[in-house]
Structure formats: structure tokens, C-alpha cells
Write an enzyme that holds these catalytic residues in place. Sequence first.
Site, mmCIF file in Angstrom:
data_model
loop_
_atom_site.group_PDB
_atom_site.id
_atom_site.type_symbol
_atom_site.label_atom_id
_atom_site.label_comp_id
_atom_site.label_asym_id
_atom_site.label_seq_id
_atom_site.Cartn_x
_atom_site.Cartn_y
_atom_site.Cartn_z
ATOM 1 N N GLY A 110 1.873 28.374 -4.443
ATOM 2 C CA GLY A 110 1.888 27.566 -5.668
ATOM 3 C C GLY A 110 3.297 27.327 -6.140
ATOM 4 C CG ASN A 111 4.444 24.152 -8.188
ATOM 5 O OD1 ASN A 111 4.370 23.986 -9.396
ATOM 6 N ND2 ASN A 111 3.760 23.422 -7.306
ATOM 7 N NE ARG A 112 9.521 30.561 -10.634
ATOM 8 C CZ ARG A 112 9.160 31.846 -10.732
ATOM 9 N NH1 ARG A 112 8.303 32.216 -11.652
ATOM 10 N NH2 ARG A 112 9.666 32.725 -9.898
ATOM 11 C CB SER A 113 4.291 22.740 -12.290
ATOM 12 O OG SER A 113 3.710 21.841 -13.195
#
Length: 394
Positions: free
Chosen positions: A205-208
Site C-alpha cells: 500500500g501507500n500512505r495516501s
Amino acid sequence: MTAGRHVVLGVTGGVAAYKAAYLARRLIERGAAVRVVMTASALEFIGAQTFAAITGRAPLTDLFSDTDVSPHTTLGRWADTIVIAPATAATISKLASGQASDALIATVLASRARVVVAPAMHTEMWEHPATQRNLELLRSYGYEIVSPERGALAGGDEGVGRLAEPETIAEVVLSHLSTLDLAGLHVIVTAGGTREPIDPVRYIGNRSSGKMGNAIAQVAANRGARVLLVTAAEPPDDPSIEVVRVETAQQMAEEVWSRARHMDVAVMAAAVADFRPRDIDNSKIRRADGVPEIELVPTSDVLQGVHEMTPRPLLVGFAAETGSLDHVVEKARSKGVDLLVANDVTKEGSGFGSDTNEVRFVRGDGSVTDHELMSKHDVAEEIWDEVLRLRAES
Ligand code: CTP
């Protein structure tokens, strides 16, 4: 489409209460959604049924007879503006001291909405130092006062204290409510960070956080657009926004590609994974099995797919960079977007999850505008202003 145009009208006990009915009608005619709260003494002057007929909903008259267990907080959160007209000296005094003893004051206290107060009373009461001191206090809370006018008062008296005309009060109320300059536009917004599963419990995933995309969707809805939000994050709680939830880049691509062709504008604010695991394990990968090798393959480029559509929507892309923004003009050109919104996510106040953002706008023609650090809500307003300019030019 009334999001951003919610008005709670508080009516208190004075002869001018009948004018509040005109005010309610005026606000509705001008596109606001109006809900009414009446004090017990207001009911001595005008019937609740009058407001029910005008607004389509029974007014709130006390805190305990409503089916909602907490009607004041529900209404307080719903409101964009609370206008009290007429406001008696007694209500002004209660407001000044925060005495939440009736449904109206409780609603004001339970709200972060803008408050407009339109007093009406006899000249002596208006000029009394207690009233004037209370009004000073209300001003210090940030409340706006629509001063009473000179004219005929109750009982045949004459002087200052007559409620301002409903038209004047409506002007003040509506001046701050969002304009509907996106009315008629059908827009699609992507938001959040996609998750690419590795096995049933793990993902890449990512931090958005989805905050920027949510703000873009919310502002568009407030300004009258029909909004479809395709999101991998928690969407805003606004029934006027149509939400499609997705998890992976592929799901986002399918949802966007099947819906975007006939939209007017597409804003791709999602942080879409560029790579995903080639294979997804059906069961949890065990530590005992040793360090796994996970082969990655490219995901679909959602934005690219929209760019290739004919006809295609006006296209806004995002570029979340880490460091210099020098190459974003080239990025805007290579992606073929009409507007690229670029930011350096490592910069203080501009990262994922923050409530602010410092952005650079790059238009399709390569021209650049740098914006100062501002709230994500204000960035969203700027984006829609820019979209309207680009539409006007094309
Ligand atoms: N985007 C997309 N689909 C992808 C990846 C990105 O639609 N699979 C969109 C994003 O929503 C964003 C824009 O493309 O609007 C730019 O994303 P970014 O990651 O900056 O672009 P990349 O081309 O992946 O650039 P980089 O090589 O810098 O990662």
C-alpha cells in the site's frame, strides 16, 4: 444539490417572527436547504405549521419530543449557517452567556457553523447597555449582526429596533454559501491509496489518506456538480456524493474506465500502485517457509486509460513527488493532462495525511502557478476555479 447551502433558521418570540416565514421562503428560492428551530415564545407569535409548509419539515421546538435523541447536535452539524431572525434581547443574552436551555441555543452551541443574528426589539431594549454588551460578546465569537432598522415597532411605537428586511438578511446569509458554479457538470474523482494483496492478510500500500481527493469531491458537490468518487479510502459523509469503493489499481481502473467517458471532468487524485504482486497466495505466507520472493508486475495506468478515451473528460492528474518539482512540466506533457497538480510530499505540511498542501499547477500548455501552503479544502477550491478557467478557454 444543497450541500454547502444548509441553513438553520432560528425563530424567537417577537412580532417580527412572521417575517421569518418570508426569510425561509426567500432562502429556499435562492437554492438553500432550510430547517427551522423555534423557541417556546416564537410559537406564541407564529405556528410551527407555517414553517413546516414552507420548508417541508416540522420545525424543532424542543429537545425532548423529537425522535432523534440528540436533535441539536444533528442539526448543528448539518448547518453551514445558522441565522437567528428575529433575535430577541432574551435570546441574545442567552447566546452571549452560552445558556443552552432551549433547542435553539443548544443547536448554536453544538455547531461549528457560521452564525448570523438579526435582532428585533423596542428601541429602549436595543439601546440598553446589557443588550449592547451582549452584542459585543456575540461579535467577539465571530457572529455577524444584521442591525435592526428604524421604523414602526410593536404597539404603535416608532424607532430603531425593527427587524431588517428578510431580503437584506437573506443577502447576508447567502453571501457566504457556496456558489453553484459547477452546476450541470458531471465529474469523477479518484481518491485514496490502492492496496495490492500479497496474501489474504498482507498488501502493498501507500500512505495516501484520501483527504485531498475527498476535499475535491466535497467542494465539487458544494459547488453544484454531480460527483462520482471512486475511492480506496474512507469517503466523506455526504449523501450527495455517489461513492464507489475499490481496493486495487485494477478495480479502480475498471470502475473509472466504465464510467468516465461521458463525464465532463476527471480528477485523478488517487495514489495508485504502480506495481502489484504477480501472484496472490491463497493462504497466509508462513514465516517458517522462509523469506518469500514476491515478483511484481505493472498495474493498469488509470489516468492513461482516461486520456485515451474519445470523447474524453477534461483531465486533472496529480504528481506526488519526493523532492524537486523541476520535472513536473515534462510529466504534465507526457501524461497529456489539462492540469497537473504537483506537490513534494516530503515537505512540511504537504505530506500524506496532513490537512494542508503546497501545490504547483502545471497546465497542458506548460504554464506554471505555484500556490502557497493552504488547507486541502482551499487547494480543492483552487483546482475547481482552474478547471472552470480551462473549460472557458477550450
Ligand atoms: N496514476 C494512475 N494509475 C496508475 C498510477 C498513477 O492513474 N497506475 C495517476 C495518479 O492518480 C496521478 C498520476 O497518475 O494522477 C500521476 O501519478 P504518479 O505516480 O506521479 O505518476 P507516475 O507516472 O507513476 O510517475 P513516477 O514515475 O514519478 O511514479
